[in-house]
Design an enzyme around this catalytic site. Structure first.
Site, short mmCIF file in Angstrom:
data_model
loop_
_atom_site.label_atom_id
_atom_site.label_comp_id
_atom_site.label_asym_id
_atom_site.label_seq_id
_atom_site.Cartn_x
_atom_site.Cartn_y
_atom_site.Cartn_z
N THR A 165 0.90 -1.16 0.00
CA THR A 165 0.00 0.00 0.00
C THR A 165 0.93 1.19 0.00
O THR A 165 2.05 1.08 0.47
CB THR A 165 -0.81 0.01 1.32
OG1 THR A 165 -1.63 -1.15 1.36
CG2 THR A 165 -1.67 1.23 1.49
N THR A 216 0.49 -0.11 6.49
CA THR A 216 0.50 -1.05 5.37
C THR A 216 0.59 -2.44 5.99
O THR A 216 0.98 -2.58 7.15
CB THR A 216 1.67 -0.81 4.41
OG1 THR A 216 2.88 -1.03 5.12
CG2 THR A 216 1.69 0.60 3.88
N GLY A 219 -4.45 -5.71 6.67
CA GLY A 219 -5.52 -4.81 7.07
C GLY A 219 -6.54 -5.48 7.99
O GLY A 219 -7.18 -4.83 8.81
#
Ligand code: ASP
Length: 308
Positions: A165, A216, A219
């Protein structure tokens, strides 16, 4: 003034620096940097070139937060648009909502004239097909997609494909903070899966009075712990930035993490513009940082915090 960006952010940080140097806002800076990362097709974890879901569709997630007002906007599972971060910003600025997903997000993106794009590059398509070739028996593959995708989604919890990410955090000349987060999410995810990137409080949080944080990595864990908000809240309670990040990492460590392989990286900034980066991974990732007085952005390494 300061900007920091997670791995992959090297291609965008210069744009953020330009914005800040010319007197622009942290909000404009983080958006400008993130747009360049989203356009970088060699990055298989953000924007164009991102790896698709199990059906071969690229679904993008992004969020932006303004530390001046706690205004925020986010999009999830957005298909067919080059710059989800800009769509997220327009959600923040033009709607009474903070999060749009799927078809509704795409509808809004069309409404504002956002740039459409083919997100699945030949290389990303090939990685998806290779994964199917290595993991799915031929008779199932021939009739892909099968009625039940869940067993195959579970297999992707042991990643052999890139994950990542981009997080961009900035403080402008006026002392205001902003954070942008953008991702193509978990490679070969179940369609419609959202990670922490569009979930404000989990993967992104920012409040001028206390600081900012973004994540990052897995999640599914940072959503459970509300990690980005937790870090900012610890700073509000008087923790140093280091102690705040370490406490949040301890919360992640206390989860049962046995069904997913991976780690979490955190980038944070306190209200005085002090940065800190931690990771639970064995091999700490690098990040890029530019502060007033530096000629050019520099690469740094995150601090490792053991999870066991
Ligand atoms: N945090 C992202 C997500 O859960 C993925 C990653 O950074 O690896 O979607």
């Amino acid at each position: 003034m300061i900007v920091l960006a997670s791995e992959g952010g090297e291609v965008g940080i210069g744009a953020a620096v330009e914005v800040l140097r010319s007197g622009g806002t942290a909000l404009d800076a983080v958006e400008a940097a993130t747009r360049l990362v989203e356009a970088d097709s060699s990055n298989h974890t953000v924007g164009v070139g991102g790896l698709p879901n199990l059906l071969g569709e690229v679904e993008l997630d992004a969020s932006i937060m303004d530390g001046r007002t706690l205004a925020t906007g986010a999009v999830g599972a957005l298909r067919g648009f080059r710059h989800p971060i800009t769509v997220a910003r327009r959600v923040m600025e033009e709607l009474p909502h903070v999060l749009l997903v799927g078809e509704g997000a795409a509808r809004f993106a069309r409404e504002i004239g956002a740039e459409e794009a083919e997100l699945l590059t030949p290389e990303a398509r090939q990685r998806w097909q290779e994964w199917l070739g290595e993991n799915v028996p031929e008779e199932v593959r021939r009739a892909w997609p099968p009625r039940e995708l869940a067993p195959w989604a579970r297999l992707t919890a042991q990643p052999r494909l890139p994950r990542g990410t981009v997080n961009v955090l900035a403080q402008d000349r006026a002392g205001h903070l902003a954070v942008a987060v953008s991702t193509s999410g978990w490679a070969l995810k179940y369609p419609g899966r959202l990670g922490d990137s569009p979930i404000v409080g989990a993967g992104n949080y920012c409040d001028d009075r206390y600081g900012a944080a973004a994540c990052t990595g897995v999640g599914e864990w940072t959503i459970r712990c509300g990690t980005a908000r937790a870090i900012v809240l610890y700073m509000k309670l008087g923790y140093s930035i280091e102690a705040a990040c370490e406490e949040a990492a301890r919360e992640l460590a206390a989860l049962d993490r046995s069904s997913i392989q991976g780690g979490v990286n955190i980038l944070a900034l306190d209200r005085w513009g002090k940065p800190y980066a931690v990771t639970t991974r064995d091999r700490p990732p690098t990040y890029v940082l530019w502060e007033e007085g530096m000629q050019a952005p520099e690469e740094r390494q995150a601090q490792r915090i053991a999870m066991d």
